[in-house]
Design an enzyme around this catalytic site. Structure first.
Site, PDB file in Angstrom:
ATOM      1  N   PHE A  12     -14.291  36.832  -7.317  1.00 24.40           N
ATOM      2  CA  PHE A  12     -14.345  36.184  -8.627  1.00 24.40           C
ATOM      3  C   PHE A  12     -14.924  37.116  -9.703  1.00 24.40           C
ATOM      4  O   PHE A  12     -14.230  37.527 -10.640  1.00 24.40           O
ATOM      5  CB  PHE A  12     -15.146  34.891  -8.470  1.00 24.40           C
ATOM      6  CG  PHE A  12     -15.634  34.266  -9.738  1.00 24.40           C
ATOM      7  CD1 PHE A  12     -14.814  34.139 -10.843  1.00 24.40           C
ATOM      8  CD2 PHE A  12     -16.932  33.772  -9.821  1.00 24.40           C
ATOM      9  CE1 PHE A  12     -15.271  33.551 -12.006  1.00 24.40           C
ATOM     10  CE2 PHE A  12     -17.394  33.176 -10.962  1.00 24.40           C
ATOM     11  CZ  PHE A  12     -16.568  33.071 -12.067  1.00 24.40           C
ATOM     12  N   ASP A  32     -12.826  45.665  -0.419  1.00 24.94           N
ATOM     13  CA  ASP A  32     -12.975  44.233  -0.219  1.00 24.94           C
ATOM     14  C   ASP A  32     -12.268  43.855   1.076  1.00 24.94           C
ATOM     15  O   ASP A  32     -11.155  44.311   1.321  1.00 24.94           O
ATOM     16  CB  ASP A  32     -12.359  43.462  -1.401  1.00 24.94           C
ATOM     17  CG  ASP A  32     -12.844  42.023  -1.481  1.00 24.94           C
ATOM     18  OD1 ASP A  32     -12.677  41.281  -0.493  1.00 24.94           O
ATOM     19  OD2 ASP A  32     -13.372  41.637  -2.543  1.00 24.94           O
ATOM     20  N   GLY A  37     -12.459  37.088  -1.415  1.00 23.28           N
ATOM     21  CA  GLY A  37     -11.655  37.459  -2.569  1.00 23.28           C
ATOM     22  C   GLY A  37     -10.171  37.314  -2.302  1.00 23.28           C
ATOM     23  O   GLY A  37      -9.736  37.097  -1.170  1.00 23.28           O
ATOM     24  N   ALA A  78     -20.209  43.101  -3.034  1.00 23.27           N
ATOM     25  CA  ALA A  78     -19.801  42.582  -1.725  1.00 23.27           C
ATOM     26  C   ALA A  78     -20.929  41.749  -1.129  1.00 23.27           C
ATOM     27  O   ALA A  78     -22.070  42.203  -1.060  1.00 23.27           O
ATOM     28  CB  ALA A  78     -19.437  43.728  -0.793  1.00 23.27           C
ATOM     29  N   SER A 123     -29.431  37.327  -6.703  1.00 20.16           N
ATOM     30  CA  SER A 123     -29.172  35.922  -7.029  1.00 20.16           C
ATOM     31  C   SER A 123     -30.438  35.201  -7.445  1.00 20.16           C
ATOM     32  O   SER A 123     -31.534  35.513  -6.976  1.00 20.16           O
ATOM     33  CB  SER A 123     -28.578  35.241  -5.795  1.00 20.16           C
ATOM     34  OG  SER A 123     -28.591  33.845  -5.921  1.00 20.16           O
ATOM     35  N   TYR A 147     -29.730  33.727   3.099  1.00 22.96           N
ATOM     36  CA  TYR A 147     -29.031  34.333   1.956  1.00 22.96           C
ATOM     37  C   TYR A 147     -30.031  34.855   0.925  1.00 22.96           C
ATOM     38  O   TYR A 147     -29.965  36.006   0.480  1.00 22.96           O
ATOM     39  CB  TYR A 147     -28.104  33.294   1.311  1.00 22.96           C
ATOM     40  CG  TYR A 147     -27.482  33.743   0.009  1.00 22.96           C
ATOM     41  CD1 TYR A 147     -26.366  34.593  -0.001  1.00 22.96           C
ATOM     42  CD2 TYR A 147     -27.999  33.325  -1.214  1.00 22.96           C
ATOM     43  CE1 TYR A 147     -25.799  35.005  -1.197  1.00 22.96           C
ATOM     44  CE2 TYR A 147     -27.432  33.729  -2.407  1.00 22.96           C
ATOM     45  CZ  TYR A 147     -26.326  34.569  -2.401  1.00 22.96           C
ATOM     46  OH  TYR A 147     -25.774  34.979  -3.588  1.00 22.96           O
ATOM     47  N   ARG A 215     -29.062  23.455 -13.746  1.00 17.80           N
ATOM     48  CA  ARG A 215     -28.578  24.812 -13.496  1.00 17.80           C
ATOM     49  C   ARG A 215     -28.420  25.539 -14.825  1.00 17.80           C
ATOM     50  O   ARG A 215     -28.241  24.932 -15.878  1.00 17.80           O
ATOM     51  CB  ARG A 215     -27.229  24.785 -12.756  1.00 17.80           C
ATOM     52  CG  ARG A 215     -27.283  24.180 -11.345  1.00 17.80           C
ATOM     53  CD  ARG A 215     -28.087  25.050 -10.400  1.00 17.80           C
ATOM     54  NE  ARG A 215     -28.120  24.525  -9.029  1.00 17.80           N
ATOM     55  CZ  ARG A 215     -29.106  23.796  -8.545  1.00 17.80           C
ATOM     56  NH1 ARG A 215     -30.143  23.461  -9.319  1.00 17.80           N
ATOM     57  NH2 ARG A 215     -29.071  23.390  -7.285  1.00 17.80           N
ATOM     58  N   ARG A 273     -28.736  18.547  -0.130  1.00 15.02           N
ATOM     59  CA  ARG A 273     -28.650  19.407   1.043  1.00 15.02           C
ATOM     60  C   ARG A 273     -29.924  20.230   1.216  1.00 15.02           C
ATOM     61  O   ARG A 273     -30.589  20.585   0.251  1.00 15.02           O
ATOM     62  CB  ARG A 273     -27.450  20.360   0.916  1.00 15.02           C
ATOM     63  CG  ARG A 273     -26.122  19.661   1.009  1.00 15.02           C
ATOM     64  CD  ARG A 273     -24.975  20.637   0.819  1.00 15.02           C
ATOM     65  NE  ARG A 273     -24.948  21.205  -0.517  1.00 15.02           N
ATOM     66  CZ  ARG A 273     -23.913  21.855  -1.029  1.00 15.02           C
ATOM     67  NH1 ARG A 273     -22.832  22.041  -0.313  1.00 15.02           N
ATOM     68  NH2 ARG A 273     -23.962  22.341  -2.249  1.00 15.02           N
TER      69      ARG A 273
END
Length: 312
Positions: A12, A32, A37, A78, A123, A147, A215, A273
């Protein structure tokens, strides 16, 4: 003309970056493995980029590529960009999200490769539910999932390789990026891509929690402009938030999107979650300090997103 490597370059954000660099007349190489992707994301520039279908975890391949191509800029996008997937497959996602990053940095160091910038994409997940608000780059870190742990470790490696070994590095923390080409077919994809698909196909949308979770949504075009500015116009090995600096409850975003699309979303509510974050908003003072200002409002971005999805 510069030569740039984009890992995850048909994903993306990576594909938008590839398009922008091609417009800037840079030479672009993409690696990739197509796990997330899609080649169609670069279909209109495929003759202007070099594409390798390969995993970044293949050390020999990556080492040979780095030696052969002599990149000016490396944009490391990646990743297995799924919090939920990292909970299910922590070791596999660790190999992609941390091991491959450190291996690349170490190869650059050991071979004294003369790059202009190594940019790692981290992130906002690294902040977790720490109390500081809004999130500055110096806020407390509370990674709640594999993550987030891997992202934080990799950004620290990136910055410390810069400081210890004088390699030009920088890291960025994405908040909630949205826009065309987000893959809505994965249960792990961005929430707005799933909302978009549900609106278009008249399918129910599963809302985890009551929708009050906030968010900081940022349009992909703004993100790409920020990446290029940070990689080409900054010197210090440090980390930048990339966001709009706004906080919007998810349910409000959904209602705005319903108005733009002229369609009512069928919402099924479920419990929140494990590992999901309640409130998220970035302090973008540092980004503004280098002269960057987001150009896309949430309404304009959603309007453009819906137009794209309706026509494709």
């Amino acid at each position: 003309m510069s030569k740039a490597l984009i890992t995850g370059g048909v994903g993306f954000i990576g594909s938008f970056l590839a398009h922008k660099l091609v417009v800037n007349e840079d030479e672009v190489v993409i690696v990739d493995d197509l796990s997330m992707g899609r080649l169609e994301n670069i279909a209109d520039i495929q003759d202007e980029v070099t594409f390798y279908k390969h995993t970044v975890c293949d050390e020999d391949f990556m080492h040979n590529l780095l030696l052969k191509e002599k990149f000016d800029y490396i944009y490391y996008l990646a990743a297995v960009s799924s919090v939920a997937d990292s909970v299910v497959r922590p070791w596999y996602t660790h190999l992609v999200n941390q091991e491959s990053v450190v291996n690349t940095l170490e190869f650059i160091r050991a071979n004294n490769l003369p790059i202009k910038k190594f940019l790692f994409t981290s992130s906002a997940a690294v902040y977790g539910n720490a109390a500081d608000f809004p999130k500055t780059e110096d806020s407390h870190i509370d990674p709640l999932t594999p993550y987030a742990i891997d992202k934080y470790a990799s950004e620290r490696y990136t910055i410390d390789y810069g400081r210890l070994y004088n390699i030009p590095t920088v890291a960025v923390r994405f908040f909630n990026v949205y826009g065309p080409r987000q893959n809505p077919n994965s249960e792990y994809s961005g929430v707005l891509s799933i909302v978009t698909k549900c609106l278009k196909e008249n399918k129910p949308f599963t809302l985890y929690g009551d929708g009050s979770q906030t968010r900081d949504f940022v349009y992909v075009e703004d993100v790409v402009d920020a990446l290029i500015k940070i990689s080409t116009e900054t010197d210090e090995p440090t980390v930048y938030n990339i966001a709009n600096g706004d906080e919007t409850p998810l349910i409000d975003v959904i209602h705005t999107y319903e108005n733009i699309a002229g369609i009512k979303l069928n919402i099924i509510q479920k419990e929140a979650r494990q590992g999901d974050i309640n409130k998220s908003r970035a302090d973008v003072s540092k980004l503004k300090g280098i002269g960057f200002k987001p150009q896309w409002s949430l309404h304009d971005g959603l309007t453009n997103y819906w137009k794209y999805y309706s026509e494709n």
